[in-house]
Design a protein around this motif. Sequence first.
Motif, short mmCIF file in Angstrom:
data_model
loop_
_atom_site.label_atom_id
_atom_site.label_comp_id
_atom_site.label_asym_id
_atom_site.label_seq_id
_atom_site.Cartn_x
_atom_site.Cartn_y
_atom_site.Cartn_z
N ARG A 215 0.81 -1.21 0.00
CA ARG A 215 0.00 0.00 0.00
C ARG A 215 0.85 1.27 0.00
NH1 ARG A 215 -2.62 -2.24 4.26
NH2 ARG A 215 -2.59 -0.29 5.46
N ILE A 216 2.09 1.19 0.49
CA ILE A 216 2.95 2.38 0.46
C ILE A 216 3.63 2.55 -0.90
CG2 ILE A 216 3.39 2.19 2.94
CD1 ILE A 216 6.28 1.35 2.21
N ARG A 217 3.55 1.54 -1.76
CA ARG A 217 4.33 1.53 -2.98
C ARG A 217 4.03 2.74 -3.88
NH1 ARG A 217 6.80 -2.85 -5.04
NH2 ARG A 217 5.45 -4.19 -3.80
N PHE A 218 2.75 3.08 -4.04
CA PHE A 218 2.40 4.18 -4.94
C PHE A 218 3.00 5.49 -4.44
CE2 PHE A 218 -0.59 7.55 -6.37
CZ PHE A 218 -0.39 7.42 -7.73
N ALA A 219 2.86 5.77 -3.16
CA ALA A 219 3.42 7.00 -2.62
C ALA A 219 4.93 7.05 -2.83
CB ALA A 219 3.09 7.13 -1.13
N VAL A 220 5.60 5.95 -2.57
CA VAL A 220 7.05 5.92 -2.72
C VAL A 220 7.45 6.14 -4.18
CG1 VAL A 220 9.12 4.48 -2.49
CG2 VAL A 220 7.39 4.49 -0.67
N GLU A 221 6.73 5.48 -5.09
CA GLU A 221 7.08 5.60 -6.51
C GLU A 221 6.82 7.00 -7.05
OE1 GLU A 221 8.73 3.46 -8.45
OE2 GLU A 221 8.98 2.31 -6.59
N VAL A 222 5.74 7.64 -6.60
CA VAL A 222 5.48 9.02 -7.02
C VAL A 222 6.60 9.93 -6.55
CG1 VAL A 222 3.98 11.03 -6.67
CG2 VAL A 222 2.97 8.81 -7.22
N VAL A 223 6.96 9.82 -5.27
CA VAL A 223 8.00 10.70 -4.73
C VAL A 223 9.34 10.44 -5.43
CG1 VAL A 223 9.30 11.30 -2.66
CG2 VAL A 223 6.83 10.96 -2.52
N ARG A 224 9.66 9.18 -5.66
CA ARG A 224 10.90 8.87 -6.37
C ARG A 224 10.92 9.49 -7.77
NH1 ARG A 224 11.37 2.47 -4.84
NH2 ARG A 224 12.56 2.71 -2.90
N ALA A 225 9.80 9.40 -8.46
CA ALA A 225 9.72 9.94 -9.82
C ALA A 225 9.90 11.45 -9.82
CB ALA A 225 8.39 9.55 -10.46
N VAL A 226 9.29 12.13 -8.86
CA VAL A 226 9.44 13.58 -8.78
C VAL A 226 10.88 13.94 -8.44
CG1 VAL A 226 8.78 15.62 -7.44
CG2 VAL A 226 7.02 14.04 -8.23
N ALA A 227 11.47 13.20 -7.50
CA ALA A 227 12.86 13.47 -7.11
C ALA A 227 13.81 13.25 -8.29
CB ALA A 227 13.25 12.59 -5.93
N ARG A 228 13.56 12.23 -9.09
CA ARG A 228 14.40 12.00 -10.27
C ARG A 228 14.22 13.13 -11.28
NH1 ARG A 228 12.83 6.41 -9.67
NH2 ARG A 228 11.13 6.76 -11.15
N ALA A 229 12.99 13.66 -11.37
CA ALA A 229 12.70 14.68 -12.38
C ALA A 229 13.35 16.02 -12.06
CB ALA A 229 11.19 14.85 -12.52
N ILE A 230 13.37 16.41 -10.79
CA ILE A 230 13.83 17.77 -10.44
C ILE A 230 14.94 17.79 -9.40
CG2 ILE A 230 11.59 18.76 -11.03
CD1 ILE A 230 11.12 19.10 -7.97
N GLY A 231 15.28 16.64 -8.85
CA GLY A 231 16.27 16.58 -7.78
C GLY A 231 15.61 16.39 -6.43
N ALA A 232 16.12 15.43 -5.67
CA ALA A 232 15.57 15.18 -4.33
C ALA A 232 15.71 16.40 -3.44
CB ALA A 232 16.26 13.98 -3.70
#
Length: 385
Positions: A215-232
């Motif tokens: 259930r946490i997977r979606f939240a983690v994947e969204v945050v990872r994708a944003v961090a990859r896009a603009i920098g953590a």
Amino acid sequence: MSQQTSTRTGANAFDPTRIGSLELRNRIVMAPMTRSRAYGTLASADMATYYAQRAGAGLIITEGIQPSAIGQGYPATPGLHSEEQVRSWRPVTGAVHAAGGTIVAQLMHTGRIGHPSTTDASGHGALTPVGPSAVKAAGGVFTPTGLQDNVVPDELSEGDIRSTIADFAAAARNAIAAGFDGVEVHGANGYLLHQFLATNANLRTDEWGGGPENRIRFAVEVVRAVARAIGADRTGVRLSPNNGLGDTAEPDYATVYPLLVAALDPIGLAYLHLVEAGDPALTPTIRDAWSGALILNAAAPDPLDHRARVELVSDGSADLVSFARLFISNPDLVERLAVHADLALPDLSKAYGGDHRGYTDYPRLGALAESGADADPAALAEAAA
């Protein structure tokens, strides 16, 4: 690990700080608040004035901005999924920067909280809201024609989930193109990421549902994708454990959130924004598990004791503290808190929609003092809650 270094004690809320790549003039944050004045889903001149007036905050987090047309939950809320929307935000970010402020865009996909009439009125067609499962949220939602019952959302397919994650990343890139200093991913308050965490909204049996790890997977994947896009170092996330908003039920929240925070921590985010609207007793556990900067939107046993909230920084409970509705009626809230001045009251009848009244016309400290206005303690308590 996060680039933020914190002693966790001895800081002053009015001192500058650095979180990720963001240099902040103080540690008091303007929390995100929907104001429903982005007509046509575009930022406006009034919005530029409104945010610039509040640039004394160490960090401004905008109202929720939809990363896609289907992510819009309420009328007159802004987007960051078209070039026109990107252009509309540039005067806003420019005005805040000219006033010496720092501003990040909160990306908010409302998931099953929405209505086809809202997206239709925005020119995108009558889109059925989406969610982790085809489960209608109890209650209703405000639409262009007033309050209507929530509808049964369409369940996101595996492909839809991947496309939604990509939408967040694209909107994050658009935010930087619009001049924002970073992005906050909204994982709280009963919206899409929160719905994946909730056992009554997420009935899936695939890798996106079931036990806490899924259930946490979606939240983690969204945050990872944003961090990859603009920098953590330019990315934050907002969470609100067990607050029940949006008809969310989280019977295992005490397990889910430490697990989620542990999964997010290695990404090296600029900050975690924690809303204490559910179980404040969980906060120390999350604080200990999070190695980076913590912004705390604190529960207040005594809503009138604003100094106690500010002192959460000096006692090490948080690195920064956020305020919401008091920033509506006190554009210079940081200054007022610093000198223990009276606080003005928001007119909540003008909180959503309308024009500049109840939006950009609240006076600063000097003008309030000249008017002789006094704050009513009971009303202030309601405003601060």
